[in-house]
Design a protein around this motif. Structure first.
Motif, PDB file in Angstrom:
ATOM      1  N   VAL A   1       0.911  -1.314   0.139  1.00 13.47           N
ATOM      2  CA  VAL A   1       0.010  -0.164   0.082  1.00 13.47           C
ATOM      3  C   VAL A   1       1.006   1.230  -0.071  1.00 13.47           C
ATOM      4  O   VAL A   1       1.933   1.409   0.757  1.00 13.47           O
ATOM      5  CB  VAL A   1      -0.835  -0.095   1.297  1.00 13.47           C
ATOM      6  N   TYR A   2       0.552   2.190  -1.089  1.00 13.73           N
ATOM      7  CA  TYR A   2       1.497   3.447  -0.856  1.00 13.73           C
ATOM      8  C   TYR A   2       0.576   4.587  -1.480  1.00 13.73           C
ATOM      9  O   TYR A   2      -0.269   4.476  -2.368  1.00 13.73           O
ATOM     10  CB  TYR A   2       2.711   3.091  -1.915  1.00 13.73           C
ATOM     11  N   ALA A   3       0.912   5.693  -0.884  1.00 12.36           N
ATOM     12  CA  ALA A   3       0.047   6.903  -1.079  1.00 12.36           C
ATOM     13  C   ALA A   3       0.685   7.521  -2.512  1.00 12.36           C
ATOM     14  O   ALA A   3       1.928   7.669  -2.681  1.00 12.36           O
ATOM     15  CB  ALA A   3       0.254   7.751   0.153  1.00 12.36           C
ATOM     16  N   ASN A   4       0.111   8.120  -3.206  1.00  5.95           N
ATOM     17  CA  ASN A   4       0.328   8.914  -4.421  1.00  5.95           C
ATOM     18  C   ASN A   4      -0.513   9.917  -4.729  1.00  5.95           C
ATOM     19  O   ASN A   4      -1.757   9.888  -5.296  1.00  5.95           O
ATOM     20  CB  ASN A   4       0.341   7.740  -5.568  1.00  5.95           C
ATOM     21  N   GLY A   5      -0.263  11.015  -4.012  1.00  2.36           N
ATOM     22  CA  GLY A   5      -1.071  12.312  -4.410  1.00  2.36           C
ATOM     23  C   GLY A   5      -2.415  12.185  -3.462  1.00  2.36           C
ATOM     24  O   GLY A   5      -2.428  11.695  -2.236  1.00  2.36           O
ATOM     25  N   ASN A   6      -3.521  11.986  -4.436  1.00  5.93           N
ATOM     26  CA  ASN A   6      -4.751  11.873  -3.444  1.00  5.93           C
ATOM     27  C   ASN A   6      -5.183  10.616  -3.922  1.00  5.93           C
ATOM     28  O   ASN A   6      -6.560  10.313  -3.390  1.00  5.93           O
ATOM     29  CB  ASN A   6      -5.998  12.665  -4.190  1.00  5.93           C
ATOM     30  N   ALA A   7      -4.449   9.610  -3.968  1.00  3.54           N
ATOM     31  CA  ALA A   7      -4.763   8.288  -3.981  1.00  3.54           C
ATOM     32  C   ALA A   7      -4.050   7.338  -3.104  1.00  3.54           C
ATOM     33  O   ALA A   7      -2.847   7.744  -2.804  1.00  3.54           O
ATOM     34  CB  ALA A   7      -4.601   7.811  -5.425  1.00  3.54           C
ATOM     35  N   LEU A   8      -4.581   6.202  -2.687  1.00  2.00           N
ATOM     36  CA  LEU A   8      -3.931   5.183  -1.808  1.00  2.00           C
ATOM     37  C   LEU A   8      -3.858   4.143  -2.638  1.00  2.00           C
ATOM     38  O   LEU A   8      -4.958   3.318  -2.975  1.00  2.00           O
ATOM     39  CB  LEU A   8      -4.592   5.066  -0.627  1.00  2.00           C
ATOM     40  N   ASN A   9      -2.645   3.716  -3.244  1.00  2.28           N
ATOM     41  CA  ASN A   9      -2.510   2.756  -4.084  1.00  2.28           C
ATOM     42  C   ASN A   9      -2.405   1.281  -3.474  1.00  2.28           C
ATOM     43  O   ASN A   9      -1.510   1.205  -2.539  1.00  2.28           O
ATOM     44  CB  ASN A   9      -1.456   2.722  -5.163  1.00  2.28           C
ATOM     45  N   VAL A  10      -2.906   0.149  -3.925  1.00  4.24           N
ATOM     46  CA  VAL A  10      -2.797  -1.026  -3.506  1.00  4.24           C
ATOM     47  C   VAL A  10      -2.359  -2.074  -4.448  1.00  4.24           C
ATOM     48  O   VAL A  10      -2.731  -2.132  -5.625  1.00  4.24           O
ATOM     49  CB  VAL A  10      -3.818  -1.714  -2.790  1.00  4.24           C
ATOM     50  N   LEU A  11      -1.352  -2.995  -4.326  1.00  2.00           N
ATOM     51  CA  LEU A  11      -1.100  -3.916  -5.064  1.00  2.00           C
ATOM     52  C   LEU A  11      -0.471  -5.297  -4.536  1.00  2.00           C
ATOM     53  O   LEU A  11      -0.135  -5.224  -3.373  1.00  2.00           O
ATOM     54  CB  LEU A  11       0.240  -3.463  -5.946  1.00  2.00           C
ATOM     55  N   THR A  12      -0.992  -6.304  -5.066  1.00  3.91           N
ATOM     56  CA  THR A  12      -0.628  -7.703  -4.588  1.00  3.91           C
ATOM     57  C   THR A  12      -0.347  -8.452  -5.699  1.00  3.91           C
ATOM     58  O   THR A  12      -1.059  -8.579  -6.889  1.00  3.91           O
ATOM     59  CB  THR A  12      -1.731  -8.371  -3.593  1.00  3.91           C
ATOM     60  N   VAL A  13       0.691  -9.505  -5.572  1.00  3.11           N
ATOM     61  CA  VAL A  13       1.056 -10.231  -6.844  1.00  3.11           C
ATOM     62  C   VAL A  13       1.173 -11.751  -6.083  1.00  3.11           C
ATOM     63  O   VAL A  13       1.623 -11.737  -4.834  1.00  3.11           O
ATOM     64  CB  VAL A  13       2.480  -9.924  -7.547  1.00  3.11           C
ATOM     65  N   PHE A  14       0.730 -12.753  -6.661  1.00  2.00           N
ATOM     66  CA  PHE A  14       0.582 -14.183  -5.977  1.00  2.00           C
ATOM     67  C   PHE A  14       0.546 -15.152  -6.980  1.00  2.00           C
ATOM     68  O   PHE A  14       0.082 -14.878  -8.221  1.00  2.00           O
ATOM     69  CB  PHE A  14      -0.388 -14.150  -4.772  1.00  2.00           C
ATOM     70  N   LYS A  15       0.632 -16.212  -6.618  1.00  2.00           N
ATOM     71  CA  LYS A  15       0.686 -17.543  -7.440  1.00  2.00           C
ATOM     72  C   LYS A  15      -0.479 -18.305  -7.016  1.00  2.00           C
ATOM     73  O   LYS A  15      -0.684 -18.564  -5.534  1.00  2.00           O
ATOM     74  CB  LYS A  15       2.025 -18.408  -7.314  1.00  2.00           C
TER      75      LYS A  15
END
Length: 178
Positions: A135-149
């Motif tokens: 999870v990381y902030a980018n301006g007015n957004a909070l971005n989320v990312l997950t990579v899995f198998k």
């Protein structure tokens, strides 16, 4: 060629001032699988999700997503039709949706991400999986990312094959807007 995948996952990292984020947008689910030694990319084009990220206490965060299995897209019309209609793959007539719901989110950050436990349901099979969610902030957004198998056979997607890999790599991303 055949594959699968899915999942809606999302989690967050404490950044900026503590607040609750609940306006989830721009969800994308993509996947990769090897078939005859060649990596095949795909995505789902109809993905909906909701969630809440509590930056003050991440363990209060919740996520829920639904993918319309008929929206699978690999840029090959014949393959996509096969994946949608065949009983050994998505069988969308009987199993139109893929669902993913968080059941537990870690309260502490580990190696830059949060552990999130999910229930993933495909083709009537529900299994618990655990992913690392960045999870990381980018301006007015909070971005989320997950990579899995995932092992496609665990969800009855196809059968053992000499040409198609069992393992599918899934990438789920989205952002919470203010």
């Amino acid at each position: 060629m055949r594959y699968i995948l899915v999942v809606l996952c999302i989690g967050m990292v404490l950044q900026g001032r503590a607040q609750v984020w609940d306006n989830l947008q721009n969800i994308q689910v993509t996947f990769k699988i090897k078939n005859v030694g060649i990596e095949v990319d795909g995505k789902f084009t109809d993905v909906k999700g909701s969630g809440k990220v509590d930056q003050a206490n991440f363990s209060n965060s919740v996520f829920d997503g639904v993918i319309q299995a008929s929206s699978v897209f690999t840029d090959n019309t014949m393959r996509d039709g096969h994946l949608r209609s065949k009983k050994e793959f998505f069988d969308v007539a009987n199993f139109p949706q893929i669902k993913m719901k968080s059941v537990k989110a870690a309260s502490a950050l580990t190696n830059g991400s949060y552990k999130v436990d999910w229930l993933l349901t495909m083709k009537g099979v529900t299994k618990k999986i655990t992913t690392d969610v960045l999870v990381y902030a980018n301006g007015n957004a909070l971005n989320v990312l997950t990579v899995f198998k995932l092992n496609r056979l665990d969800w009855k997607l196809g059968s053992k094959s000499l040409t198609m890999a069992d393992e599918v790599i899934v990438v789920l991303s989205g952002n919470f807007l203010r």
